[in-house]
Every structure is written in C-alpha cells, then in structure tokens.
Enzyme design. Structure first.
Site, PDB file in Angstrom:
ATOM      1  N   SER A  83       0.843  -1.208   0.000  1.00  0.00           N
ATOM      2  CA  SER A  83       0.000   0.000   0.000  1.00  0.00           C
ATOM      3  C   SER A  83       0.871   1.247   0.000  1.00  0.00           C
ATOM      4  O   SER A  83       0.513   2.247   0.613  1.00  0.00           O
ATOM      5  CB  SER A  83      -0.910   0.007   1.223  1.00  0.00           C
ATOM      6  OG  SER A  83      -1.580  -1.209   1.356  1.00  0.00           O
ATOM      7  N   GLU A 128      11.562  15.401  -1.977  1.00  0.00           N
ATOM      8  CA  GLU A 128      11.488  13.926  -1.993  1.00  0.00           C
ATOM      9  C   GLU A 128      10.070  13.473  -2.352  1.00  0.00           C
ATOM     10  O   GLU A 128       9.581  12.474  -1.822  1.00  0.00           O
ATOM     11  CB  GLU A 128      11.903  13.358  -0.635  1.00  0.00           C
ATOM     12  CG  GLU A 128      13.351  13.587  -0.293  1.00  0.00           C
ATOM     13  CD  GLU A 128      14.279  12.580  -0.948  1.00  0.00           C
ATOM     14  OE1 GLU A 128      13.982  11.370  -0.881  1.00  0.00           O
ATOM     15  OE2 GLU A 128      15.288  12.996  -1.517  1.00  0.00           O
TER      16      GLU A 128
HETATM   17  C1  FAD Z   1      14.942  23.104  -0.186  1.00  0.00           C
HETATM   18  C2  FAD Z   1      14.839  22.123  -1.297  1.00  0.00           C
HETATM   19  C3  FAD Z   1      15.785  21.124  -1.417  1.00  0.00           C
HETATM   20  C4  FAD Z   1      15.709  20.213  -2.475  1.00  0.00           C
HETATM   21  N1  FAD Z   1      16.693  19.275  -2.626  1.00  0.00           N
HETATM   22  C5  FAD Z   1      16.730  18.540  -3.765  1.00  0.00           C
HETATM   23  C6  FAD Z   1      17.848  17.703  -4.047  1.00  0.00           C
HETATM   24  O1  FAD Z   1      18.782  17.594  -3.251  1.00  0.00           O
HETATM   25  N2  FAD Z   1      17.865  17.037  -5.231  1.00  0.00           N
HETATM   26  C7  FAD Z   1      16.853  17.137  -6.130  1.00  0.00           C
HETATM   27  O2  FAD Z   1      16.930  16.507  -7.166  1.00  0.00           O
HETATM   28  N3  FAD Z   1      15.755  17.897  -5.886  1.00  0.00           N
HETATM   29  C8  FAD Z   1      15.684  18.615  -4.726  1.00  0.00           C
HETATM   30  N4  FAD Z   1      14.607  19.434  -4.483  1.00  0.00           N
HETATM   31  C9  FAD Z   1      13.528  19.507  -5.472  1.00  0.00           C
HETATM   32  C10 FAD Z   1      12.238  18.884  -4.994  1.00  0.00           C
HETATM   33  O3  FAD Z   1      12.354  17.501  -4.961  1.00  0.00           O
HETATM   34  C11 FAD Z   1      11.114  19.392  -5.922  1.00  0.00           C
HETATM   35  O4  FAD Z   1      10.882  20.733  -5.584  1.00  0.00           O
HETATM   36  C12 FAD Z   1       9.865  18.575  -5.811  1.00  0.00           C
HETATM   37  O5  FAD Z   1      10.046  17.303  -6.357  1.00  0.00           O
HETATM   38  C13 FAD Z   1       8.662  19.220  -6.506  1.00  0.00           C
HETATM   39  O6  FAD Z   1       8.968  19.610  -7.804  1.00  0.00           O
HETATM   40  P1  FAD Z   1       8.626  21.098  -8.278  1.00  0.00           P
HETATM   41  O7  FAD Z   1       9.160  22.012  -7.243  1.00  0.00           O
HETATM   42  O8  FAD Z   1       9.088  21.259  -9.658  1.00  0.00           O
HETATM   43  O9  FAD Z   1       7.063  21.204  -8.202  1.00  0.00           O
HETATM   44  P2  FAD Z   1       6.032  20.812  -9.364  1.00  0.00           P
HETATM   45  O10 FAD Z   1       6.317  19.444  -9.839  1.00  0.00           O
HETATM   46  O11 FAD Z   1       5.991  21.920 -10.358  1.00  0.00           O
HETATM   47  O12 FAD Z   1       4.681  20.802  -8.559  1.00  0.00           O
HETATM   48  C14 FAD Z   1       3.935  21.977  -8.269  1.00  0.00           C
HETATM   49  C15 FAD Z   1       2.642  21.565  -7.599  1.00  0.00           C
HETATM   50  O13 FAD Z   1       1.889  20.724  -8.503  1.00  0.00           O
HETATM   51  C16 FAD Z   1       1.586  19.512  -7.879  1.00  0.00           C
HETATM   52  N5  FAD Z   1       1.614  18.417  -8.853  1.00  0.00           N
HETATM   53  C17 FAD Z   1       2.561  18.138  -9.795  1.00  0.00           C
HETATM   54  N6  FAD Z   1       2.238  17.035 -10.466  1.00  0.00           N
HETATM   55  C18 FAD Z   1       1.073  16.585  -9.947  1.00  0.00           C
HETATM   56  C19 FAD Z   1       0.216  15.473 -10.210  1.00  0.00           C
HETATM   57  N7  FAD Z   1       0.512  14.576 -11.145  1.00  0.00           N
HETATM   58  N8  FAD Z   1      -0.907  15.348  -9.472  1.00  0.00           N
HETATM   59  C20 FAD Z   1      -1.215  16.236  -8.510  1.00  0.00           C
HETATM   60  N9  FAD Z   1      -0.448  17.299  -8.214  1.00  0.00           N
HETATM   61  C21 FAD Z   1       0.684  17.469  -8.916  1.00  0.00           C
HETATM   62  C22 FAD Z   1       2.694  19.318  -6.834  1.00  0.00           C
HETATM   63  O14 FAD Z   1       2.320  18.418  -5.828  1.00  0.00           O
HETATM   64  C23 FAD Z   1       2.871  20.743  -6.347  1.00  0.00           C
HETATM   65  O15 FAD Z   1       1.907  21.031  -5.374  1.00  0.00           O
HETATM   66  C24 FAD Z   1      14.653  20.309  -3.401  1.00  0.00           C
HETATM   67  C25 FAD Z   1      13.681  21.312  -3.270  1.00  0.00           C
HETATM   68  C26 FAD Z   1      13.783  22.222  -2.245  1.00  0.00           C
HETATM   69  C27 FAD Z   1      12.763  23.320  -2.164  1.00  0.00           C
END
Ligand code: FAD
Length: 403
Positions: free
Chosen positions: A333, A383
């Site tokens: 799950s 994550e």
């Molecule tokens: C402080 C910090 C440290 C980080 N460290 C790392 C790191 O070390 N390495 C790394 O690779 N990344 C890292 N990240 C990146 C992080 O993993 C991403 O920000 C995260 O995966 C979300 O991606 P995004 O910000 O592009 O949001 P988006 O993907 O653009 O999402 C925006 C919104 O849309 C929603 N959404 C998107 N797709 C869907 C869906 N299919 N269904 C419903 N809702 C959806 C999301 O939940 C969110 O609310 C870090 C980010 C931050 C802020």
C-alpha cells in the site's frame, strides 16, 4: 512470534548519543545559522570529529536489523534543528542513491569521498530536479552522451534545487541517455571533485532549512570516465535492450528504491514535529493567563493531546515502513509514501499549533517554534510532494493508473 517496538540496547545508546549532540551542539547554534543562511561547516566538522558524520555510522545504522538505525539518528538530529541536520546528513541521500544502485567498486571509491575526512569533511549532492522537471522526473532534459572514441560520458544541462549543489565534493546527477524512453532511458552519473564544466548557478534564499545550501548546478560539456555511470555501463545497456524489446525492466527499480528511502525523510519530519510539540507543552505548563497555566485550559490541553497523538502516529508509520524495507517485506500500500506523507503533514500541523500555543511569542524569532514552522514546510515538498505521495498510494491501493 514476538512483537516488540523496543529499541535494542545498542540502538538506545546511539539514540541517546545523537540526542546529546543535537541538544548540546545543534540546538544552541540553530538560530545563528538560520539567520546567516550558510552551510554550518564548523558544526559539520564537530559532527565528523565525534563520529556522527561518518560513512561508518551510516553503514552501521543502515545494517541495523530492525531497520530503525538511521530513522532514530535522523529523528534526533532534526529534533535539534532541521537546517543544520540537513546540512550534516544531506550527504546521506546522495550516498544512499549510490549504495542502492552502484557497483561495489563505485560505492567503495566514491562514498568515502562524499564524506571526506575528520579534519576536512566534505558533502555530496544528488541532482535530479530541473526547472522543468520536478514532480515529472520523466521530463528531465539534462543529456548524457557516450563518446566511444574516448570512453567518456559528456553531460549537458541545468539542475535546480540541489541540496549541497555546487559545494559538494561528489555530485550524483540524473541524466537522460535515451530521451525517447522517458525515465527508463535515464541513468545516474558520478561527477568527481573539481570536474571541469560543472559549476554552481544561483543559490536560493529560502523560507526554511536555511542552514542547508540549495542551488542550481550547471553542467557544460562535463566529461567523466565511462565507468562512472551508476551501476555500470554493461548493466545499463542490458536494461535498455530489455526495454526496447518491450520487456518489463528498469526505471521501476529506481522508483522502488526511492519508496524505500522515504521513511528516512518521514523521520526528519517527526523530529521537527516532536521538537515543536515539546516546546509548546513546556511553555503551556509555565505561561499563565487568567490566573492559571494556559495548559490548564482545555482549549490548549486538547491541542497538545492532538499534537502528541499525531507525532506518535507518524512515528509508528515511519517505523513500520523502515522495518518492512529492512526486512524485505513488500510494500503493498505504498507504506513508504504513506509514512512520508503523514509525517510531513504532521510536522506542518504541529508546528502551526505550537505557534498558536505560544501566541505572540510564537510568532517572533525570539522563540524556536517560528523557525520550526518555516522548516516543517519543506517536508511536504521535497522527496516527492504530498500530492505525489497520494498519487503513489492511490495507484498502489486501487491498481488504477491514477494521474
Ligand atoms: C529546499 C529544497 C531542497 C531540495 N533538494 C533537492 C535535491 O537535493 N535534489 C533534487 O533533485 N531535488 C531537490 N529538491 C527539489 C524537490 O524535490 C522538488 O521541488 C519537488 O520534487 C517538486 O517539484 P517542483 O518544485 O518542480 O514542483 P512541481 O512538480 O511543479 O509541482 C507543483 C505543484 O503541482 C503539484 N503536482 C505536480 N504534479 C502533480 C500530479 N501529477 N498530481 C497532482 N499534483 C501534482 C505538486 O504536488 C505541487 O503542489 C529540493 C527542493 C527544495 C525546495
């Protein structure tokens, strides 16, 4: 068959030792490094000196039979302070990606370099996200091209939001080798220290976890030896051949690993939530209004009861998922996602309630719950966002390809 949630004497000892470091070294430095918004190198060094920031500790705790070794370490460190704890333990995420998918030679050569030495500790970065590819990992544009003539990989692209990006000794970078295959055409690459072409782009100023460095990583014609594809080129080529034949392979393995490391992130969130709950509880037992302790009002005591219940519930989910992962129990799950989802939303809820209980004081930087509240929010984003965790769970429990 016995059932026990009691930590072993060894693990209890580790927990108390880490707690002492978190209380004596991390917590007192939290406000300063949050304000400075810089990597707390002196504290990383201190952690290295006492053996808390070391490859050996990670290896020992990953091997702990209950699966709770790293969980306990992470909860205590993040109880101390989330920003400093991530600055110290962020390397663990890069190391875990290599430990899970790298060859024994790669793990032996590169994980020690990720940590550095006691006198000169180093950090590592795991770079997957890009400006156009956060939740949608399949949209990664960074390309890795194999140059037969020199037996080298050539990487080009821009990574963003990388924890320790640009200041890391070793970067693990996810890139697309066969873009037409989506995530299944991707691989991770080890970028050795001081490799020409890799540079830090913008460093981000953040809402919380400000002692942890987050930046863009720019790759311009970065050349690395052919052997530095994580897992080895032969295995990657075999995987691609299977995918092209339409056989079930690849990609999913990386996602499964991710799912199994999520409880560790849940443990971080539990640490922050517990810290805020404890602070609010103690405050409520001291602060007086209307001639009595505010904790003596049901309106406040009930908040504390809910906070405590949710922290403990989150921890139990984290423990269950970590135990299952360590003991080879299949997640049916999406228990890893479930633990991360509940723990991160608990941290946001509990830190919010903690500010409410502290009233005006809670809203100021004179009191730590204000920082904890800012720190907590990251757990519903990185994550895998909360929405993505729900998506993973939704698919697992219905079997439907929910989008
Ligand atoms: C402080 C910090 C440290 C980080 N460290 C790392 C790191 O070390 N390495 C790394 O690779 N990344 C890292 N990240 C990146 C992080 O993993 C991403 O920000 C995260 O995966 C979300 O991606 P995004 O910000 O592009 O949001 P988006 O993907 O653009 O999402 C925006 C919104 O849309 C929603 N959404 C998107 N797709 C869907 C869906 N299919 N269904 C419903 N809702 C959806 C999301 O939940 C969110 O609310 C870090 C980010 C931050 C802020």
């Amino acid at each position: 068959m016995t059932f026990s949630l009691e930590l072993s004497p060894d693990l209890t000892h580790v927990r108390d030792w880490v707690h002492e470091f978190a209380a004596d070294v991390v917590r007192p430095a939290a406000a300063e490094w949050d304000e400075r918004e810089e990597t707390p190198w002196p504290i990383i060094q201190e952690a290295a000196k006492v053996g808390l920031y070391s490859m050996d500790l990670f290896a020992e705790q990953v091997a702990e039979p209950s699966g709770l070794g790293l969980i306990v370490v992470f909860e205590e460190m993040f109880w101390g302070d989330a920003g400093i704890a991530l600055a110290i333990l962020g390397t663990g995420l890069a190391a875990a990606s290599l430990a899970a998918n790298g060859t024994p030679e790669q793990v032996g050569e590169w994980v020690p370099q990720m940590f550095g030495s006691i006198d000169e500790p180093e950090v590592a970065a795991f770079c997957s996200s890009e400006p156009g590819a956060g939740s949608d990992v399949g949209a990664i544009l960074t390309r890795a091209r194999y140059d037969e003539a020199t037996d080298e990989w050539v990487l080009n692209g821009t990574k963003t939001w990388a924890t320790n990006g640009g200041i890391a000794n070793v970067h693990v970078v996810v890139a697309s080798v066969h873009p037409e295959l989506g995530t299944r055409g991707q691989a991770s690459f080890i970028i050795p220290p001081a490799t020409p072409g890799l540079s830090q782009g913008q460093k981000f100023l953040k809402h919380g976890i400000r002692a942890s460095h987050t930046a863009e990583v720019v790759l311009e014609d970065v050349r690395i030896p052919g052997r530095l594809i994580v897992g080895g080129k032969e295995k990657f080529d075999e995987r691609i051949a299977k995918v092209r034949e339409g056989k079930k392979a690849a990609g999913q393995a990386a996602m499964a690993t991710f799912e199994r490391t999520r409880p560790t992130v849940g443990a971080m969130a539990v640490g922050v939530a517990r810290a805020a709950y404890e602070y609010a509880r103690d405050y409520a037992c001291e602060r007086e209004q209307f001639g009595r302790k505010i904790g003596d009002f049901q309106g406040v005591a009930f908040k504390l009861a809910d906070m405590k219940a949710r922290v403990d519930a989150a921890r139990l989910l984290v423990y269950r998922a970590a135990w299952m992962a360590r003991n080879g129990k299949e997640f049916t799950s999406a228990e890893g996602s479930m633990a991360k989802l509940v723990a991160s939303e608990t941290a946001v809820y509990v830190t919010d309630e903690a500010i409410q209980i502290l009233g005006g004081n809670g809203y100021t930087r004179e009191y730590p719950v204000e920082r904890m509240h800012r720190d907590a929010k990251i757990f519903t984003i990185f994550e895998g966002t909360s929405e993505i965790q729900r998506l993973v769970m939704g698919r697992a429990i219905t079997g439907l390809p929910i989008r």
